[in-house]
Design a protein around this motif. Structure first.
Motif, mmCIF file in Angstrom:
data_model
loop_
_atom_site.group_PDB
_atom_site.id
_atom_site.type_symbol
_atom_site.label_atom_id
_atom_site.label_comp_id
_atom_site.label_asym_id
_atom_site.label_seq_id
_atom_site.Cartn_x
_atom_site.Cartn_y
_atom_site.Cartn_z
ATOM 1 N N ARG A 267 0.861 -1.187 0.000
ATOM 2 C CA ARG A 267 0.000 0.000 0.000
ATOM 3 C C ARG A 267 0.891 1.229 0.000
ATOM 4 N NH1 ARG A 267 -5.028 -1.536 4.087
ATOM 5 N NH2 ARG A 267 -5.403 -3.620 3.227
ATOM 6 N N GLN A 268 0.504 2.222 -0.812
ATOM 7 C CA GLN A 268 1.381 3.364 -1.018
ATOM 8 C C GLN A 268 0.668 4.677 -0.755
ATOM 9 O OE1 GLN A 268 3.981 2.962 -4.588
ATOM 10 N NE2 GLN A 268 2.657 1.235 -5.131
ATOM 11 N N GLU A 269 1.411 5.612 -0.182
ATOM 12 C CA GLU A 269 0.940 6.983 -0.005
ATOM 13 C C GLU A 269 2.094 7.892 -0.382
ATOM 14 O OE1 GLU A 269 -1.903 8.271 0.327
ATOM 15 O OE2 GLU A 269 -2.234 9.333 2.210
ATOM 16 N N ASN A 270 1.866 8.771 -1.345
ATOM 17 C CA ASN A 270 2.934 9.613 -1.856
ATOM 18 C C ASN A 270 2.541 11.068 -1.725
ATOM 19 O OD1 ASN A 270 5.146 10.641 -3.155
ATOM 20 N ND2 ASN A 270 4.961 9.367 -4.962
ATOM 21 N N PHE A 271 3.485 11.908 -1.298
ATOM 22 C CA PHE A 271 3.226 13.332 -1.160
ATOM 23 C C PHE A 271 3.582 14.120 -2.417
ATOM 24 C CE2 PHE A 271 3.949 12.289 3.450
ATOM 25 C CZ PHE A 271 2.625 12.425 3.796
ATOM 26 N N ARG A 272 4.069 13.429 -3.439
ATOM 27 C CA ARG A 272 4.371 14.085 -4.700
ATOM 28 C C ARG A 272 3.887 13.195 -5.836
ATOM 29 N NH1 ARG A 272 4.910 17.621 -1.872
ATOM 30 N NH2 ARG A 272 6.632 19.065 -1.546
ATOM 31 N N PRO A 273 3.255 13.752 -6.851
ATOM 32 C CA PRO A 273 2.815 12.926 -7.970
ATOM 33 C C PRO A 273 3.995 12.487 -8.823
ATOM 34 C CG PRO A 273 2.439 15.238 -8.447
ATOM 35 C CD PRO A 273 2.937 15.178 -7.032
ATOM 36 N N ALA A 274 3.892 11.291 -9.391
ATOM 37 C CA ALA A 274 4.907 10.836 -10.343
ATOM 38 C C ALA A 274 4.507 11.355 -11.721
ATOM 39 C CB ALA A 274 4.989 9.313 -10.330
ATOM 40 N N LEU A 275 5.118 12.459 -12.130
ATOM 41 C CA LEU A 275 4.735 13.110 -13.372
ATOM 42 C C LEU A 275 5.609 12.630 -14.522
ATOM 43 C CD1 LEU A 275 4.190 16.794 -12.178
ATOM 44 C CD2 LEU A 275 2.546 14.908 -12.271
ATOM 45 N N LYS A 276 4.970 12.422 -15.673
ATOM 46 C CA LYS A 276 5.689 12.032 -16.890
ATOM 47 C C LYS A 276 6.061 13.319 -17.641
ATOM 48 C CE LYS A 276 3.078 7.708 -17.281
ATOM 49 N NZ LYS A 276 4.174 6.807 -16.913
ATOM 50 N N ARG A 277 7.145 13.938 -17.223
ATOM 51 C CA ARG A 277 7.563 15.197 -17.841
ATOM 52 C C ARG A 277 8.358 14.914 -19.113
ATOM 53 N NH1 ARG A 277 7.024 19.834 -14.574
ATOM 54 N NH2 ARG A 277 6.550 19.428 -12.379
#
Length: 366
Positions: A267-277
């Motif tokens: 289970r994951q909780e992330n404070f930053r989105p993984a953006l495909k820049r």
């Protein structure tokens, strides 16, 4: 209908006070009596040089939270309301019961720095209802007791895990828990003494891993690795794992679990989105219809940042595309979802401007 709306005196007061409403007068007496969920800061606890915990007493419109969930706080700064999401760092809270969030001051973080420097007891914040599924199995979901647990956290990612540990302790729920916490140094090691006390009291295995050379003698050093995980938690494959922290940690842990074909146990909780820049993605002119402003934008820059740099202050919350607090109506053009790479857009679509970029010229109802 909330409790105030059901009150016959309030209903009579509405008729008597028209065109104003009774809540408007009550709010002058006590801001917690105003409409909607809100809470008063009862205590500000300095956790480190750049982190504070706010103990908040909510009104009855706030329905409570499970440890590990997050709450959007509305903070008024210089006459502008800013919304941000923070994890509940206390245990479970029932309707109207006090809860806490822990806020780390981020570089360039307007709201987080204001909270760390200016928040005081007695201040009133706006609240949204708690949300999120990064929680422990509830009693009805865990027949035969809790599964074996593994928490992997780093930095401020400790906050939801701290809430879950406090919940386990206060409810006296038996748990086989291993906790691996990555932190730069002792000064940044949030809740260190309390976590040690909980581990000793409940038989948990709690380890601090320092990612800088300044760690005290004998401490474990280094970043997450498969080898270190095997050494510190040999039975990790048998555990339900929770991970929360910076993107690099999230990616490493997720890749390891996927490689072991155990993704359903993580289970994951992330404070930053993984953006495909994509620096080569086509951008364009972004026109803000209501404010009659415009700005050039690259194809990999979130529209929220474009709007802020143009002098606008759009409503938003998590800046991760989760809370839906930044939705804006698209009038013309198309946008690129930076979490998936998908290009989409028809007039009237609602766009999450914190995780979408311009895909050519675009007009937003802002």
């Amino acid at each position: 209908m909330n409790a105030l709306s059901r009150n016959p005196l309030i209903r009579f007061g509405r008729w008597l006070a028209t065109p104003a409403i009774p809540e408007s007068y009550l709010e002058l007496i006590d801001p917690l009596l105003g409409a909607g969920p809100r809470g008063r800061i009862e205590q500000v606890i300095r956790e480190s040089s750049n982190a504070v915990s706010l103990v908040i007493s909510p009104n009855d419109a706030w329905q409570g939270a499970l440890a590990g969930q997050y709450v959007r706080l509305g903070v008024d700064i210089e006459g502008v309301r800013h919304w941000r999401c923070y994890s509940v760092s206390s245990g479970d809270a029932r309707r109207g019961q006090r809860f806490s969030v822990t806020v780390r001051a981020l570089d360039g973080g307007h709201v987080s720095r204001w909270i760390n420097e200016r928040a005081r007891p007695g201040m009133v914040l706006m609240l949204d209802q708690a949300a999120g599924e990064f929680t422990l199995p509830q009693d009805g979901q865990s027949q035969g007791g809790l599964p074996k647990l593994l928490f992997i956290t780093a930095g401020s990612g400790i906050t939801p895990a701290m809430g879950m540990m406090r919940s386990l302790a206060s409810a006296n729920r038996e748990a086989d828990l291993v906790h691996l916490h990555y932190t730069p140094d002792d000064a940044s090691n949030l809740f260190a003494e309390e976590r040690l006390g909980l581990a000793l009291a409940h038989g948990w295995n709690s380890q601090n891993l320092f990612t800088r050379a300044a760690a005290k003698s004998g401490a474990i050093q280094g970043h997450f690795s498969a080898k270190r995980l095997e050494a510190l938690c040999p039975d990790w494959r048998e555990r339900t794992a929770y991970v929360c922290g910076p993107e690099a940690l999230m990616d490493s842990v997720s890749a390891h679990w996927q490689q072991a074909e155990l993704g359903d146990q993580l289970r994951q909780e992330n404070f930053r989105p993984a953006l495909k820049r994509d620096a080569n993605a086509r951008g364009g002119e972004v026109r803000f219809w209501n404010s009659e402003r415009a700005a050039e934008a690259s194809g990999d820059k979130p529209l929220l940042e474009v709007a802020e740099q143009a002098g606008l202050l759009p409503k938003h919350g998590c800046r991760m595309g989760i809370c839906q607090g930044c939705l804006v109506t698209l009038k013309e053009g198309q946008v690129r979802d930076l979490t998936t790479g998908e290009v989409f857009g028809e007039t009237g679509d609602m766009v999450r401007i914190c995780v979408c970029a311009a895909a050519g010229n675009v007009t937003l109802e802002l």
